[in-house]
Scaffold this motif. Structure first.
Motif, PDB file in Angstrom:
ATOM      1  N   LEU A 173       3.376  -3.799 -14.367  1.00  7.66           N
ATOM      2  CA  LEU A 173       3.366  -3.519 -12.940  1.00  7.66           C
ATOM      3  C   LEU A 173       4.299  -2.377 -12.558  1.00  7.66           C
ATOM      4  N   THR A 174       5.100  -1.908 -13.503  1.00  7.77           N
ATOM      5  CA  THR A 174       5.968  -0.764 -13.255  1.00  7.77           C
ATOM      6  C   THR A 174       5.353   0.535 -13.758  1.00  7.77           C
ATOM      7  N   LYS A 175       4.747   0.500 -14.924  1.00  5.86           N
ATOM      8  CA  LYS A 175       4.299   1.747 -15.547  1.00  5.86           C
ATOM      9  C   LYS A 175       2.878   1.653 -16.079  1.00  5.86           C
ATOM     10  N   SER A 176       2.112   0.709 -15.620  1.00  4.14           N
ATOM     11  CA  SER A 176       0.709   0.539 -16.018  1.00  4.14           C
ATOM     12  C   SER A 176       0.612   0.201 -17.503  1.00  4.14           C
ATOM     13  N   VAL A 177      -0.265   0.827 -18.206  1.00  2.56           N
ATOM     14  CA  VAL A 177      -0.528   0.478 -19.607  1.00  2.56           C
ATOM     15  C   VAL A 177       0.690   0.723 -20.501  1.00  2.56           C
ATOM     16  N   ALA A 178       1.524   1.674 -20.154  1.00  9.72           N
ATOM     17  CA  ALA A 178       2.716   1.941 -20.960  1.00  9.72           C
ATOM     18  C   ALA A 178       3.663   0.751 -20.985  1.00  9.72           C
ATOM     19  N   GLY A 179       3.575  -0.132 -20.010  1.00  5.08           N
ATOM     20  CA  GLY A 179       4.407  -1.335 -19.988  1.00  5.08           C
ATOM     21  C   GLY A 179       3.968  -2.388 -20.964  1.00  5.08           C
ATOM     22  N   ALA A 180       2.805  -2.212 -21.582  1.00 10.54           N
ATOM     23  CA  ALA A 180       2.279  -3.199 -22.522  1.00 10.54           C
ATOM     24  C   ALA A 180       2.529  -2.818 -23.972  1.00 10.54           C
ATOM     25  N   VAL A 181       3.462  -1.938 -24.235  1.00 10.99           N
ATOM     26  CA  VAL A 181       3.737  -1.467 -25.593  1.00 10.99           C
ATOM     27  C   VAL A 181       4.040  -2.596 -26.584  1.00 10.99           C
ATOM     28  N   PRO A 182       4.814  -3.647 -26.220  1.00 15.59           N
ATOM     29  CA  PRO A 182       5.128  -4.685 -27.219  1.00 15.59           C
ATOM     30  C   PRO A 182       3.950  -5.544 -27.636  1.00 15.59           C
ATOM     31  N   VAL A 183       2.832  -5.497 -26.943  1.00 14.29           N
ATOM     32  CA  VAL A 183       1.700  -6.348 -27.275  1.00 14.29           C
ATOM     33  C   VAL A 183       1.152  -5.963 -28.647  1.00 14.29           C
ATOM     34  N   LYS A 184       0.906  -6.976 -29.464  1.00 21.47           N
ATOM     35  CA  LYS A 184       0.414  -6.727 -30.822  1.00 21.47           C
ATOM     36  C   LYS A 184      -1.067  -6.489 -30.807  1.00 21.47           C
ATOM     37  N   LYS A 210       0.719   5.064  -9.415  1.00 23.08           N
ATOM     38  CA  LYS A 210       1.466   4.140 -10.265  1.00 23.08           C
ATOM     39  C   LYS A 210       1.316   2.740  -9.697  1.00 23.08           C
ATOM     40  N   PRO A 211       1.555   1.728 -10.511  1.00 23.48           N
ATOM     41  CA  PRO A 211       1.547   0.355  -9.982  1.00 23.48           C
ATOM     42  C   PRO A 211       2.665   0.150  -8.965  1.00 23.48           C
ATOM     43  N   ILE A 212       2.562  -0.920  -8.231  1.00 18.81           N
ATOM     44  CA  ILE A 212       3.420  -1.155  -7.071  1.00 18.81           C
ATOM     45  C   ILE A 212       4.907  -1.272  -7.409  1.00 18.81           C
ATOM     46  N   LEU A 213       5.257  -1.815  -8.576  1.00 20.29           N
ATOM     47  CA  LEU A 213       6.684  -1.973  -8.901  1.00 20.29           C
ATOM     48  C   LEU A 213       7.371  -0.657  -9.250  1.00 20.29           C
ATOM     49  N   ALA A 214       6.616   0.426  -9.309  1.00 22.32           N
ATOM     50  CA  ALA A 214       7.254   1.734  -9.462  1.00 22.32           C
ATOM     51  C   ALA A 214       7.930   2.148  -8.151  1.00 22.32           C
ATOM     52  N   PHE A 215       7.456   1.604  -7.035  1.00 24.84           N
ATOM     53  CA  PHE A 215       7.965   1.994  -5.720  1.00 24.84           C
ATOM     54  C   PHE A 215       8.685   0.877  -4.968  1.00 24.84           C
ATOM     55  N   LEU A 216       8.251  -0.358  -5.152  1.00 23.74           N
ATOM     56  CA  LEU A 216       8.735  -1.469  -4.334  1.00 23.74           C
ATOM     57  C   LEU A 216      10.251  -1.699  -4.408  1.00 23.74           C
ATOM     58  N   THR A 236       0.839  -1.188   0.000  1.00 26.66           N
ATOM     59  CA  THR A 236       0.000   0.000   0.000  1.00 26.66           C
ATOM     60  C   THR A 236       0.878   1.243   0.000  1.00 26.66           C
ATOM     61  N   PRO A 237       1.157   1.801  -1.170  1.00 27.96           N
ATOM     62  CA  PRO A 237       1.931   3.046  -1.203  1.00 27.96           C
ATOM     63  C   PRO A 237       1.095   4.196  -0.644  1.00 27.96           C
ATOM     64  N   ARG A 238       1.715   5.045   0.149  1.00 28.08           N
ATOM     65  CA  ARG A 238       1.008   6.187   0.737  1.00 28.08           C
ATOM     66  C   ARG A 238       1.804   7.462   0.499  1.00 28.08           C
ATOM     67  N   PHE A 239       1.072   8.544   0.282  1.00 27.95           N
ATOM     68  CA  PHE A 239       1.672   9.869   0.164  1.00 27.95           C
ATOM     69  C   PHE A 239       0.859  10.802   1.038  1.00 27.95           C
ATOM     70  N   LEU A 240       1.517  11.481   1.967  1.00 32.75           N
ATOM     71  CA  LEU A 240       0.868  12.364   2.933  1.00 32.75           C
ATOM     72  C   LEU A 240      -0.221  11.637   3.721  1.00 32.75           C
ATOM     73  N   GLY A 241       0.052  10.374   4.048  1.00 34.18           N
ATOM     74  CA  GLY A 241      -0.853   9.596   4.867  1.00 34.18           C
ATOM     75  C   GLY A 241      -2.029   8.964   4.144  1.00 34.18           C
ATOM     76  N   ARG A 242      -2.174   9.231   2.876  1.00 30.68           N
ATOM     77  CA  ARG A 242      -3.298   8.674   2.115  1.00 30.68           C
ATOM     78  C   ARG A 242      -2.776   7.660   1.093  1.00 30.68           C
ATOM     79  N   PRO A 243      -3.603   6.669   0.778  1.00 31.94           N
ATOM     80  CA  PRO A 243      -3.181   5.722  -0.265  1.00 31.94           C
ATOM     81  C   PRO A 243      -2.875   6.458  -1.570  1.00 31.94           C
ATOM     82  N   ALA A 244      -1.754   6.109  -2.165  1.00 34.65           N
ATOM     83  CA  ALA A 244      -1.305   6.784  -3.390  1.00 34.65           C
ATOM     84  C   ALA A 244      -1.190   5.759  -4.504  1.00 34.65           C
TER      85      ALA A 244
END
Length: 168
Positions: free
Chosen positions: A157-168, A62-68, A51-59
């Protein structure tokens, strides 16, 4: 590999967080680095790995692998600029290594000399991690659908939809 890591990582600890420009031509400031760093430090301090949080609230910006990976680095090595940027430096070194192995010296030198690549490799942002995931997906596509799927999932899981660029 050691050469690539030392090239990208040299002096990474001396550049202040979110300083300078990510793109000096468009005058784009790296405010994302401050956001990602704050969230990662909070995850490491609280031990809340899902659960990523920013200023005490769920943030859920981005997907979790951007922060983990950065949060784990902070947990292992402590709260420092070096540990915040370690995963990005390693991702940049991985991209350079793959470029060298697949395309040779010319592609490696062109990419290594690119100022935007160099800057992004030294910032706590998800761009280089997703670039490495996309490149791994494209390389694995020829050999194994399972490996390609795993690399593609890493990108999503790192950049959401942008991570699916190679999909045909």
């Amino acid at each position: 590999r050691v050469l690539f890591r030392s090239y990208l990582g040299w002096g990474v600890w001396s550049v202040p967080l979110a300083s300078g420009y990510t793109d000096p031509i468009q005058k784009v400031h790296p405010q994302d680095e401050a956001l990602y760093s704050s969230i990662s430090i909070g995850m490491a301090e609280r031990g809340e790995w899902l659960t990523p949080r920013f200023l005490g609230r769920p943030a859920f910006v981005k997907p979790i692998l951007a922060f983990l990976p950065t949060a784990l680095s902070v947990r292992i090595f402590g709260d420092s600029l070096w540990s915040l940027r370690l995963f990005s430096v390693l991702s940049g070194a991985g991209v350079l290594t793959l470029f060298f192995r697949t395309h040779g010296w010319s592609a490696f030198l062109l990419l290594a000399a690119n100022p935007l690549f160099f800057t992004l490799s030294r910032r706590n942002m998800s761009d280089l991690s997703v670039l490495l995931a996309l490149f791994c997906t494209l390389l694995a596509w020829q050999k194994s659908a399972v490996r390609a799927g795993a690399a593609l999932a890493w990108g999503v899981l790192t950049k959401s939809v942008a991570g699916a660029v190679p999909v045909k």
